[in-house]
Design a protein around this motif. Sequence first.
Motif, PDB file in Angstrom:
ATOM      1  N   ASN A 144      43.168  45.956  37.760  1.00  0.00           N
ATOM      2  CA  ASN A 144      44.185  45.228  38.707  1.00  0.00           C
ATOM      3  C   ASN A 144      44.771  45.891  39.489  1.00  0.00           C
ATOM      4  O   ASN A 144      45.489  47.015  39.514  1.00  0.00           O
ATOM      5  CB  ASN A 144      45.417  44.738  37.587  1.00  0.00           C
ATOM      6  N   ILE A 145      44.449  45.634  40.818  1.00  0.00           N
ATOM      7  CA  ILE A 145      44.981  46.294  42.132  1.00  0.00           C
ATOM      8  C   ILE A 145      45.386  45.518  43.229  1.00  0.00           C
ATOM      9  O   ILE A 145      44.398  45.240  44.178  1.00  0.00           O
ATOM     10  CB  ILE A 145      43.890  47.544  42.520  1.00  0.00           C
ATOM     11  N   PRO A 146      46.566  44.787  43.265  1.00  0.00           N
ATOM     12  CA  PRO A 146      46.980  43.830  44.083  1.00  0.00           C
ATOM     13  C   PRO A 146      46.882  44.468  45.620  1.00  0.00           C
ATOM     14  O   PRO A 146      46.733  43.514  46.751  1.00  0.00           O
ATOM     15  CB  PRO A 146      48.454  43.670  43.723  1.00  0.00           C
ATOM     16  N   GLY A 147      46.932  45.453  45.669  1.00  0.00           N
ATOM     17  CA  GLY A 147      47.156  46.263  47.011  1.00  0.00           C
ATOM     18  C   GLY A 147      45.667  45.955  48.121  1.00  0.00           C
ATOM     19  O   GLY A 147      45.615  45.998  49.028  1.00  0.00           O
ATOM     20  N   ARG A 148      44.578  45.783  46.934  1.00  0.00           N
ATOM     21  CA  ARG A 148      43.350  45.530  47.636  1.00  0.00           C
ATOM     22  C   ARG A 148      42.623  44.079  47.389  1.00  0.00           C
ATOM     23  O   ARG A 148      42.044  43.394  48.179  1.00  0.00           O
ATOM     24  CB  ARG A 148      42.339  46.485  47.036  1.00  0.00           C
ATOM     25  N   CYS A 149      43.359  43.678  46.471  1.00  0.00           N
ATOM     26  CA  CYS A 149      43.030  42.122  45.912  1.00  0.00           C
ATOM     27  C   CYS A 149      44.059  40.959  46.405  1.00  0.00           C
ATOM     28  O   CYS A 149      43.479  39.865  46.455  1.00  0.00           O
ATOM     29  CB  CYS A 149      42.790  41.866  44.528  1.00  0.00           C
ATOM     30  N   VAL A 150      45.084  41.462  46.922  1.00  0.00           N
ATOM     31  CA  VAL A 150      46.141  40.456  47.356  1.00  0.00           C
ATOM     32  C   VAL A 150      46.794  39.731  46.279  1.00  0.00           C
ATOM     33  O   VAL A 150      48.107  39.609  46.165  1.00  0.00           O
ATOM     34  CB  VAL A 150      45.653  39.202  48.226  1.00  0.00           C
ATOM     35  N   VAL A 151      46.179  39.741  45.045  1.00  0.00           N
ATOM     36  CA  VAL A 151      46.824  39.036  43.858  1.00  0.00           C
ATOM     37  C   VAL A 151      46.994  39.732  42.925  1.00  0.00           C
ATOM     38  O   VAL A 151      46.258  40.771  42.532  1.00  0.00           O
ATOM     39  CB  VAL A 151      45.954  37.674  43.676  1.00  0.00           C
ATOM     40  N   ASN A 152      47.988  39.644  42.062  1.00  0.00           N
ATOM     41  CA  ASN A 152      48.300  40.579  40.902  1.00  0.00           C
ATOM     42  C   ASN A 152      47.908  39.732  39.610  1.00  0.00           C
ATOM     43  O   ASN A 152      48.421  38.547  39.508  1.00  0.00           O
ATOM     44  CB  ASN A 152      49.975  40.700  40.907  1.00  0.00           C
ATOM     45  N   MET A 153      47.243  40.414  38.784  1.00  0.00           N
ATOM     46  CA  MET A 153      46.986  39.794  37.326  1.00  0.00           C
ATOM     47  C   MET A 153      48.079  39.978  36.440  1.00  0.00           C
ATOM     48  O   MET A 153      48.594  41.358  35.991  1.00  0.00           O
ATOM     49  CB  MET A 153      45.582  40.153  36.767  1.00  0.00           C
ATOM     50  N   GLU A 154      48.782  39.260  35.994  1.00  0.00           N
ATOM     51  CA  GLU A 154      50.076  39.256  35.320  1.00  0.00           C
ATOM     52  C   GLU A 154      49.731  39.902  33.912  1.00  0.00           C
ATOM     53  O   GLU A 154      48.765  39.281  33.337  1.00  0.00           O
ATOM     54  CB  GLU A 154      50.940  37.685  35.337  1.00  0.00           C
ATOM     55  N   ALA A 155      50.852  40.377  33.237  1.00  0.00           N
ATOM     56  CA  ALA A 155      50.784  41.012  31.923  1.00  0.00           C
ATOM     57  C   ALA A 155      50.206  39.819  30.854  1.00  0.00           C
ATOM     58  O   ALA A 155      49.275  40.095  30.032  1.00  0.00           O
ATOM     59  CB  ALA A 155      52.047  41.389  31.341  1.00  0.00           C
ATOM     60  N   GLU A 156      50.622  38.503  31.055  1.00  0.00           N
ATOM     61  CA  GLU A 156      50.180  37.409  30.168  1.00  0.00           C
ATOM     62  C   GLU A 156      48.626  37.246  30.027  1.00  0.00           C
ATOM     63  O   GLU A 156      48.049  36.855  29.179  1.00  0.00           O
ATOM     64  CB  GLU A 156      50.828  35.955  30.608  1.00  0.00           C
ATOM     65  N   THR A 157      48.208  37.085  31.382  1.00  0.00           N
ATOM     66  CA  THR A 157      46.687  36.860  31.548  1.00  0.00           C
ATOM     67  C   THR A 157      45.849  38.244  30.940  1.00  0.00           C
ATOM     68  O   THR A 157      45.006  37.875  30.261  1.00  0.00           O
ATOM     69  CB  THR A 157      46.511  36.829  33.094  1.00  0.00           C
ATOM     70  N   THR A 158      46.524  39.526  31.238  1.00  0.00           N
ATOM     71  CA  THR A 158      45.628  40.580  30.889  1.00  0.00           C
ATOM     72  C   THR A 158      45.747  40.606  29.296  1.00  0.00           C
ATOM     73  O   THR A 158      44.657  40.921  28.613  1.00  0.00           O
ATOM     74  CB  THR A 158      46.460  41.799  31.302  1.00  0.00           C
TER      75      THR A 158
END
Length: 298
Positions: free
Chosen positions: A140-154
């Motif tokens: 999970n690297i929002p700085g390169r992917c634009v989107v954040n994977m939230e804790a619930e999804t992980t």
Amino acid sequence: MSNAEPRFGRLITAMVTPFNDERELDLDRAQALATRLIEGGNDSLIINGTTGESPTVFYPQKIELFRAVVEAVGGKASVIANVGDNCTADTVNFAKDVAKLGVDGFMCVVPYYNKPPQEGMYQHFKTIANAVELPIILYNIPGRCVVNMEAETTLRLANDCENVIAVKEASGKMDQIATIAAAAPEGFSVYSGDDSATYDIMRLGGAGVISTTGNVAPERMKELVTKCAEGKWDEAWAAHEALLPLMNGLFETSNPILVKEALKLVGFPVGGVRLPLIDATAEQSARLASIMREVGVL
């Protein structure tokens, strides 16, 4: 946090990809670097992650690289292949091919550019996990992917997919990381995706770090994660503080420009970077050398 040793250990370095003067793969150098990193204290290596210039090393070259590293260090340490892409079908097909090479696991990044919603991320990773048997580290690297994977999804993935065994968290969201570490099922590990956050994330129950600095100063990163794992927080903090200028300095321009420069400075050149990245300038190199001397790795 359970004190059981995590599946892939505590210090995992995302290895740079060595190139020759023509910017072609240098497989001999890749094998030599992998060996050097394991001898320096790495438990596992991630091959062709962001630090390994995954965007500009194409599928046939990735295969060559994975094969070479498995040949060099397979059996001595775990080799984790970065196979993640922003197309689920491509990732599945590629992962199946790579599994035949003898790697020990996969890393798969949150899909970049196409901005999936949380349910899309869940379906993406679940599809991959169902298609392969090897263990998977989510990234999970929002700085390169634009989107954040939230804790619930992980956590859904950690609970629903037996072979999803870890997450590399580079979101910088400490509350999110704490939630994952606290609620993760037995055997699921949270790794810091930022060297400089390793101490803080391990205090929250993280297992270790997937490191960039480990290319240059593996012994020092090993000391940091070992002290954290042992609960020797004062000694861990001292190790963190002593290395922090380098952990930050390596990221003063886009990674892995300065990591490759640092390896050149310590006398283990691995070539330059491929466009659209550009090699370090003379000024950047001089500044990096002074930081490396300051922290005692040069």
